[in-house]
Design an enzyme around this catalytic site. Structure first.
Site, PDB file in Angstrom:
ATOM      1  N   ARG A   1      -7.771  -1.923  -6.093  1.00  0.00           N
ATOM      2  CA  ARG A   1      -8.273  -3.173  -5.510  1.00  0.00           C
ATOM      3  C   ARG A   1      -9.472  -3.711  -6.276  1.00  0.00           C
ATOM      4  O   ARG A   1      -9.601  -4.924  -6.496  1.00  0.00           O
ATOM      5  CB  ARG A   1      -8.597  -2.944  -4.031  1.00  0.00           C
ATOM      6  CG  ARG A   1      -7.354  -2.741  -3.202  1.00  0.00           C
ATOM      7  CD  ARG A   1      -7.568  -1.984  -1.901  1.00  0.00           C
ATOM      8  NE  ARG A   1      -6.348  -1.280  -1.570  1.00  0.00           N
ATOM      9  CZ  ARG A   1      -5.286  -1.861  -0.999  1.00  0.00           C
ATOM     10  NH1 ARG A   1      -5.333  -3.126  -0.649  1.00  0.00           N
ATOM     11  NH2 ARG A   1      -4.192  -1.157  -0.765  1.00  0.00           N
TER      12      ARG A   1
ATOM     13  N   HIS B   1       1.212   2.619   3.962  1.00  0.00           N
ATOM     14  CA  HIS B   1       0.238   3.712   3.987  1.00  0.00           C
ATOM     15  C   HIS B   1       0.357   4.481   5.306  1.00  0.00           C
ATOM     16  O   HIS B   1       0.680   3.897   6.335  1.00  0.00           O
ATOM     17  CB  HIS B   1      -1.161   3.097   3.869  1.00  0.00           C
ATOM     18  CG  HIS B   1      -2.273   4.052   3.583  1.00  0.00           C
ATOM     19  ND1 HIS B   1      -2.727   4.966   4.501  1.00  0.00           N
ATOM     20  CD2 HIS B   1      -3.053   4.208   2.476  1.00  0.00           C
ATOM     21  CE1 HIS B   1      -3.734   5.650   3.980  1.00  0.00           C
ATOM     22  NE2 HIS B   1      -3.958   5.217   2.752  1.00  0.00           N
TER      23      HIS B   1
ATOM     24  N   ASP C   1      -0.402  -0.764  -4.852  1.00  0.00           N
ATOM     25  CA  ASP C   1      -1.681  -0.224  -5.323  1.00  0.00           C
ATOM     26  C   ASP C   1      -1.588   1.130  -6.002  1.00  0.00           C
ATOM     27  O   ASP C   1      -2.496   1.530  -6.727  1.00  0.00           O
ATOM     28  CB  ASP C   1      -2.701  -0.184  -4.185  1.00  0.00           C
ATOM     29  CG  ASP C   1      -2.330   0.777  -3.053  1.00  0.00           C
ATOM     30  OD1 ASP C   1      -1.182   1.265  -3.010  1.00  0.00           O
ATOM     31  OD2 ASP C   1      -3.193   1.024  -2.180  1.00  0.00           O
ATOM     32  N   ASN C   2      -0.528   1.876  -5.753  1.00  0.00           N
ATOM     33  CA  ASN C   2      -0.312   3.171  -6.413  1.00  0.00           C
ATOM     34  C   ASN C   2       1.124   3.586  -6.150  1.00  0.00           C
ATOM     35  O   ASN C   2       1.863   2.889  -5.447  1.00  0.00           O
ATOM     36  CB  ASN C   2      -1.292   4.241  -5.926  1.00  0.00           C
ATOM     37  CG  ASN C   2      -1.514   4.272  -4.436  1.00  0.00           C
ATOM     38  OD1 ASN C   2      -2.600   3.947  -3.952  1.00  0.00           O
ATOM     39  ND2 ASN C   2      -0.491   4.643  -3.677  1.00  0.00           N
TER      40      ASN C   2
ATOM     41  N   ASP D   1       0.826  -1.203   0.000  1.00  0.00           N
ATOM     42  CA  ASP D   1       0.000   0.000   0.000  1.00  0.00           C
ATOM     43  C   ASP D   1       0.868   1.264   0.000  1.00  0.00           C
ATOM     44  O   ASP D   1       1.747   1.417   0.853  1.00  0.00           O
ATOM     45  CB  ASP D   1      -0.878  -0.023   1.265  1.00  0.00           C
ATOM     46  CG  ASP D   1      -2.134   0.806   1.148  1.00  0.00           C
ATOM     47  OD1 ASP D   1      -2.197   1.681   0.279  1.00  0.00           O
ATOM     48  OD2 ASP D   1      -3.056   0.571   1.942  1.00  0.00           O
ATOM     49  N   ASP D   2       0.593   2.164  -0.932  1.00  0.00           N
ATOM     50  CA  ASP D   2       1.241   3.488  -0.947  1.00  0.00           C
ATOM     51  C   ASP D   2       2.761   3.402  -0.995  1.00  0.00           C
ATOM     52  O   ASP D   2       3.464   4.105  -0.259  1.00  0.00           O
ATOM     53  CB  ASP D   2       0.815   4.303   0.278  1.00  0.00           C
ATOM     54  CG  ASP D   2      -0.512   5.024   0.068  1.00  0.00           C
ATOM     55  OD1 ASP D   2      -1.248   4.654  -0.869  1.00  0.00           O
ATOM     56  OD2 ASP D   2      -0.822   5.941   0.834  1.00  0.00           O
TER      57      ASP D   2
ATOM     58  N   LYS E   1       0.832   9.129  -6.228  1.00  0.00           N
ATOM     59  CA  LYS E   1      -0.527   8.626  -6.027  1.00  0.00           C
ATOM     60  C   LYS E   1      -1.528   9.733  -6.403  1.00  0.00           C
ATOM     61  O   LYS E   1      -1.297  10.901  -6.087  1.00  0.00           O
ATOM     62  CB  LYS E   1      -0.685   8.244  -4.555  1.00  0.00           C
ATOM     63  CG  LYS E   1      -2.081   7.905  -4.085  1.00  0.00           C
ATOM     64  CD  LYS E   1      -2.068   7.643  -2.587  1.00  0.00           C
ATOM     65  CE  LYS E   1      -3.440   7.349  -2.028  1.00  0.00           C
ATOM     66  NZ  LYS E   1      -3.412   7.080  -0.566  1.00  0.00           N
TER      67      LYS E   1
ATOM     68  N   HIS F   1     -11.392  -2.657   1.294  1.00  0.00           N
ATOM     69  CA  HIS F   1     -11.537  -1.314   0.709  1.00  0.00           C
ATOM     70  C   HIS F   1     -12.193  -1.286  -0.670  1.00  0.00           C
ATOM     71  O   HIS F   1     -11.785  -0.539  -1.556  1.00  0.00           O
ATOM     72  CB  HIS F   1     -10.160  -0.631   0.637  1.00  0.00           C
ATOM     73  CG  HIS F   1     -10.266   0.871   0.628  1.00  0.00           C
ATOM     74  ND1 HIS F   1      -9.258   1.685   0.141  1.00  0.00           N
ATOM     75  CD2 HIS F   1     -11.249   1.708   1.035  1.00  0.00           C
ATOM     76  CE1 HIS F   1      -9.616   2.949   0.260  1.00  0.00           C
ATOM     77  NE2 HIS F   1     -10.817   2.992   0.794  1.00  0.00           N
TER      78      HIS F   1
ATOM     79  N   CYS G   1      -5.841   3.670  -4.194  1.00  0.00           N
ATOM     80  CA  CYS G   1      -6.024   2.440  -3.423  1.00  0.00           C
ATOM     81  C   CYS G   1      -7.248   1.627  -3.827  1.00  0.00           C
ATOM     82  O   CYS G   1      -7.127   0.498  -4.324  1.00  0.00           O
ATOM     83  CB  CYS G   1      -6.064   2.762  -1.939  1.00  0.00           C
ATOM     84  SG  CYS G   1      -6.967   4.266  -1.533  1.00  0.00           S
TER      85      CYS G   1
ATOM     86  N   LYS H   1      -6.292  -5.634   3.805  1.00  0.00           N
ATOM     87  CA  LYS H   1      -7.163  -4.492   3.525  1.00  0.00           C
ATOM     88  C   LYS H   1      -8.118  -4.799   2.376  1.00  0.00           C
ATOM     89  O   LYS H   1      -7.690  -5.140   1.276  1.00  0.00           O
ATOM     90  CB  LYS H   1      -6.282  -3.282   3.197  1.00  0.00           C
ATOM     91  CG  LYS H   1      -7.003  -2.047   2.694  1.00  0.00           C
ATOM     92  CD  LYS H   1      -6.000  -0.920   2.518  1.00  0.00           C
ATOM     93  CE  LYS H   1      -6.563   0.271   1.761  1.00  0.00           C
ATOM     94  NZ  LYS H   1      -5.601   1.383   1.670  1.00  0.00           N
TER      95      LYS H   1
END
Length: 553
Positions: free
Chosen positions: A69, A219, A320-321, A27-28, A403, A124, A65, A122
């Protein structure tokens, strides 16, 4: 000897039985954070998977994010899956903030092919978070046999928001099924992922499995245990520039980037940073978070090895980004404490069984106010800050933006593939462009699964030919997020920020997007813009902002 090697490489994938599948999503994080992509952070487990597998140099996500997903889970572009933006309902088909009922998830499709399905981490992809609300888009209702993680998109690593076991929200401090000596969400994700693998080997050894491990590292907030952070103390005291330069040099030596293309401009100079110790600490904690995640990947691999399933398990890793430049908790206090931790708690403690009520909690369980502001040193449970634009730029070395945006820094991710029984081109780089819409097509290909009738057709292509060093044919790739938009056709990329003009780049020669060729090639711009417009109409993309003022509560 050479002939034997060639024959073995060509026969192994065809002879391999249906593999188990592990998808790891971080994540991130930026393109250069992993050691095997140029970074200085210790990621030995992912590096080992890369050394014995395949690394893609041009793999893409969707810049944010939850759209990522939704796209990963369905093999569709995010708008087609109902998550064209975030978790709000704009009353438009592509912007419902809830996974589309017509789409089918990886778990739903693989389950029809005989797979057991597990998830830790996660979720989301739904706006319905309440314990008493609708659960039609919670993991168990979308194909997973077991789930542990958060339904929402973020929260404290020490006391996660919307923490859920299967279909029940739980407090980490009143959970009879998981009682670690100290709670840290990254470790909890790992512990449940390995538990699912062990249980599967004991209870369902005759079936293949799909395990989705969706870490929230790295994140915001910057949270990591003190012993994990200690390793990085002082490592970033010299600031952004030397770290970025070292990453560029290492990535070039690894063959991941072309050093002749230089780097995108940096947004900040270290000399201009007012509180350098705090800024360096942000990256220290970030690095600790990444290393702890990598340690979790190592635990998953160790469990696969222990149960004899590693060789025929397809493991893929991606993010994710790009690096996150959001300023969460960094500059303004918003009524919160800015400064050092108090000597004693000043608020009533929270009972163990009470669930966190907010993404950003007002206090810790033991009564300390949660601190935010420019003087807060990150790491402990009573802090809630991001690492900032300067370090996000380092994470995205050498690319532009972050992002949210669909320039290369926002959408470029490492993509590591490890499958000893099925990947012939081991230890190599794959320069074929790929996109997370391809993951579903790839998994269904190797698993012998098919999307059921009535579901939207997949948008991606199977990457299986690339596993043997072959090409993956496609016409184009597309992106849109918050009005930021792009289309890539071969080496050509047309990209624009929201409200801005189209920019044109030959990413084979200029992946850092430094030389805009739009004025010099108007015909190509028109053709690619028309292709983008046709896709946007087909994929349920709306002009940004989407029907502003009509967002449903």
């Amino acid at each position: 000897m050479l002939l034997a090697t060639v024959l073995a490489a060509s026969l192994t994938p065809a002879q391999a039985p249906r593999p188990n599948v592990v998808v790891v999503l971080a994540d991130d994080m930026g393109f250069s954070d992993l050691g095997c992509y140029g970074g200085e952070i210790a990621t030995p487990n992912l590096d080992a998977l890369a050394a014995n597998g395949l690394r893609f140099t041009q793999f893409y996500n969707t810049a944010r994010c939850c759209p990522t997903r939704a796209s990963l889970l369905t093999g569709l572009y995010p708008h087609q899956a109902g998550v064209g933006h975030m978790m709000a309902d704009w009353n438009r088909p592509g912007y419902r903030g809830d996974l589309s009922p017509t789409s089918r998830t990886l778990a739903e499709v693989l389950r029809t092919a005989g797979y057991r399905t597990y998830m830790a981490g996660k979720w989301h992809v739904t706006r319905h978070l309440a314990a008493t609300g609708p659960k039609h888009n919670w993991p168990l209702q979308r194909g997973f046999d077991r789930f542990y993680g958060m339904i929402s998109g973020g929260g404290s690593f020490y006391d996660p928001y919307t923490l859920c076991r299967d279909n029940t929200l739980v407090s980490p401090f009143a959970d009879p099924d998981y009682k670690p000596e100290s709670y840290y969400f990254t470790d909890a994700i790992t512990d449940h992922a390995t538990r699912y693998l062990a249980d599967h080997a004991r209870e369902h050894a005759d079936k293949p499995f799909f395990l989705y491990v969706a870490y929230t590292a790295a994140h915001w907030p910057m949270h990591a245990p003190p012993d994990a952070v200690a390793k990085y103390r002082g490592k970033y005291d010299a600031g952004y520039e030397p770290v970025r330069a070292a990453r560029f040099e290492k990535a070039a030596k690894l063959g991941l980037i072309d050093p002749a293309q230089k780097m995108s401009p940096a947004p900040h100079r270290w000399a201009d940073v007012k509180n350098q110790p705090r800024e360096a600490a942000c990256m220290e904690v970030y690095a600790a978070m990444v290393e702890r995640m990598d340690r979790g990947v190592g635990a998953v691999v160790a469990e696969l090895r222990r149960t004899g399933r590693l060789d025929n398990t397809l493991i893929v890793y991606l993010q994710d980004n790009g690096g996150c430049a959001e300023a969460m908790g960094r500059n303004t206090t918003k009524g919160r404490v800015n400064g050092p931790r108090a000597a004693a708690p000043s608020l009533p403690p929270i009972a163990p069984g009470v669930l966190p009520a907010a993404l950003v909690p007002p206090q810790t369980r033991d009564g300390f106010p949660v601190r935010q502001g420019p003087d807060v040193m990150p790491g402990p449970a009573d802090t809630y800050v991001a690492y900032g634009e300067g370090w996000a730029n380092v994470s995205n070395t050498p690319f532009r933006e972050y992002k949210h945006w669909v320039h290369e820094g926002g959408i470029s991710t490492p993509f590591v593939v490890h499958w000893p029984a099925g990947v012939a081109a081991r230890g190599t780089l794959c320069r074929t462009p790929g996109h997370l819409i391809d993951v579903a097509a790839t998994l269904y290909d190797v698993a012998g699964a098919t999307v059921p009738a009535g579901a939207p057709p997949l948008e991606g292509r199977s990457l299986r030919p690339a596993f043997a060093g072959g090409p993956v044919a496609r016409e184009a790739l597309f992106w849109e997020h918050e009005g930021n938009r792009a289309v890539r056709v071969g080496p050509w990329k047309l990209v624009a920020k929201h409200g801005g003009a189209w920019e044109l780049y030959d990413v084979a020669a200029d992946r850092v997007e430094a030389n805009d060729l739009a004025a010099a090639q108007p015909d190509r711009v028109r053709e690619m813009a028309a292709r983008y417009a046709a896709w946007a109409a087909r994929a349920q993309v709306e002009p940004w902002p989407v029907a502003e003022g009509k967002k449903k509560k």
